[in-house]
Design a protein around this motif. Structure first.
Motif, mmCIF file in Angstrom:
data_model
loop_
_atom_site.group_PDB
_atom_site.id
_atom_site.type_symbol
_atom_site.label_atom_id
_atom_site.label_comp_id
_atom_site.label_asym_id
_atom_site.label_seq_id
_atom_site.Cartn_x
_atom_site.Cartn_y
_atom_site.Cartn_z
ATOM 1 N N MET A 1 0.837 -1.181 0.000
ATOM 2 C CA MET A 1 0.000 0.000 0.000
ATOM 3 C C MET A 1 0.886 1.250 0.000
ATOM 4 O O MET A 1 1.968 1.252 0.555
ATOM 5 C CB MET A 1 -0.881 0.016 1.243
ATOM 6 N N THR A 2 0.345 2.282 -0.611
ATOM 7 C CA THR A 2 1.053 3.560 -0.606
ATOM 8 C C THR A 2 0.125 4.651 -0.088
ATOM 9 O O THR A 2 -1.084 4.467 0.000
ATOM 10 C CB THR A 2 1.524 3.967 -2.021
ATOM 11 N N ARG A 3 0.740 5.741 0.265
ATOM 12 C CA ARG A 3 0.001 6.934 0.653
ATOM 13 C C ARG A 3 0.702 8.115 0.013
ATOM 14 O O ARG A 3 1.760 7.973 -0.588
ATOM 15 C CB ARG A 3 -0.084 7.072 2.171
ATOM 16 N N ILE A 4 0.114 9.284 0.121
ATOM 17 C CA ILE A 4 0.688 10.477 -0.501
ATOM 18 C C ILE A 4 1.201 11.411 0.582
ATOM 19 O O ILE A 4 0.509 11.670 1.566
ATOM 20 C CB ILE A 4 -0.358 11.192 -1.377
ATOM 21 N N ILE A 5 2.414 11.886 0.393
ATOM 22 C CA ILE A 5 2.991 12.907 1.274
ATOM 23 C C ILE A 5 3.159 14.171 0.436
ATOM 24 O O ILE A 5 3.667 14.125 -0.681
ATOM 25 C CB ILE A 5 4.345 12.470 1.865
ATOM 26 N N SER A 6 2.725 15.286 0.994
ATOM 27 C CA SER A 6 2.833 16.581 0.316
ATOM 28 C C SER A 6 4.013 17.372 0.866
ATOM 29 O O SER A 6 4.221 17.433 2.078
ATOM 30 C CB SER A 6 1.549 17.384 0.521
ATOM 31 N N PHE A 7 4.758 17.962 -0.052
ATOM 32 C CA PHE A 7 5.887 18.820 0.310
ATOM 33 C C PHE A 7 5.619 20.208 -0.253
ATOM 34 O O PHE A 7 5.258 20.351 -1.419
ATOM 35 C CB PHE A 7 7.196 18.283 -0.279
ATOM 36 N N ASN A 8 5.781 21.223 0.568
ATOM 37 C CA ASN A 8 5.744 22.620 0.145
ATOM 38 C C ASN A 8 7.134 23.178 0.370
ATOM 39 O O ASN A 8 7.499 23.516 1.502
ATOM 40 C CB ASN A 8 4.698 23.409 0.931
ATOM 41 N N LEU A 9 7.903 23.236 -0.690
ATOM 42 C CA LEU A 9 9.304 23.654 -0.600
ATOM 43 C C LEU A 9 9.413 25.147 -0.865
ATOM 44 O O LEU A 9 8.886 25.657 -1.853
ATOM 45 C CB LEU A 9 10.136 22.879 -1.623
ATOM 46 N N SER A 10 10.120 25.836 -0.005
ATOM 47 C CA SER A 10 10.298 27.277 -0.118
ATOM 48 C C SER A 10 11.532 27.595 -0.959
ATOM 49 O O SER A 10 12.633 27.105 -0.678
ATOM 50 C CB SER A 10 10.466 27.865 1.281
ATOM 51 N N ALA A 11 11.341 28.426 -1.976
ATOM 52 C CA ALA A 11 12.483 28.865 -2.781
ATOM 53 C C ALA A 11 13.476 29.637 -1.912
ATOM 54 O O ALA A 11 14.687 29.542 -2.119
ATOM 55 C CB ALA A 11 12.014 29.718 -3.948
ATOM 56 N N ASN A 12 12.976 30.382 -0.912
ATOM 57 C CA ASN A 12 13.879 31.115 -0.019
ATOM 58 C C ASN A 12 14.793 30.163 0.753
ATOM 59 O O ASN A 12 15.983 30.444 0.922
ATOM 60 C CB ASN A 12 13.085 31.975 0.960
#
Length: 162
Positions: A1-12
């Motif tokens: 089974m898989t799940r989804i991980i969200s990443f919000n990467l900051s350009a700064n």
């Protein structure tokens, strides 16, 4: 089974890695060979473009695991100094913990920074450019390894025949 991980990467945040690497490269230039100038916040607008391109480079190498991604150029009141948030949703094994996700985030930021530096040095110092390209490739390989992480990967089942 898989799940989804969200990443919000900051350009700064990625720029801080780039500034530090560029400064350390200049400091370690003991032989006095000519290097491109140290990257500083004065190069911010050009770096934003490179970071977006480098993000696309990394995403394409992870495409088998990507659920969605977004190069968010819009600035909002929540973002300091026109930061860009690079959004990436990855399919991961159920066994990937929040600690492993944090490590994955660091590798994503470093891969994007290394590929950006690869492009910065290209044509000026091809040896350094190649080093950063190798770093970016190694970071992506590590991310791929983490994406398929399973605590059961190392166990072997040995059949016993009667």
């Amino acid at each position: 089974m898989t799940r989804i991980i969200s990443f919000n990467l900051s350009a700064n945040a990625i720029m801080q890695v780039i500034y530090a690497a560029s400064a350390l490269r200049s400091l370690s230039n003991a032989d006095g060979s000519s290097l491109p100038p140290t990257l500083t916040p004065d190069h911010r607008e050009a770096l934003k473009l490179l970071i977006k391109d480098s993000f696309a480079f990394v995403v394409m190498r992870l495409v088998a695991h990507v659920d969605s991604c977004n190069l968010n150029d819009d600035t909002t009141a929540l973002l300091p100094e026109d930061d860009i948030i690079l959004q990436l949703d990855l399919h991961v094994s159920e066994d990937v913990t929040s600690n492993i996700a944090t490590i994955m985030r660091t590798h994503l930021e470093h891969a994007i920074a290394a590929y950006s530096l690869h492009v910065c040095f290209m044509g000026h110092d091809d040896s350094t450019s190649d080093e950063y390209n190798e770093m970016a490739t190694a970071e992506v390989a590590e991310i791929i390894r983490l994406l398929s992480y399973s605590r059961f990967n190392n166990q072997r089942i040995t059949p016993h025949y009667l």
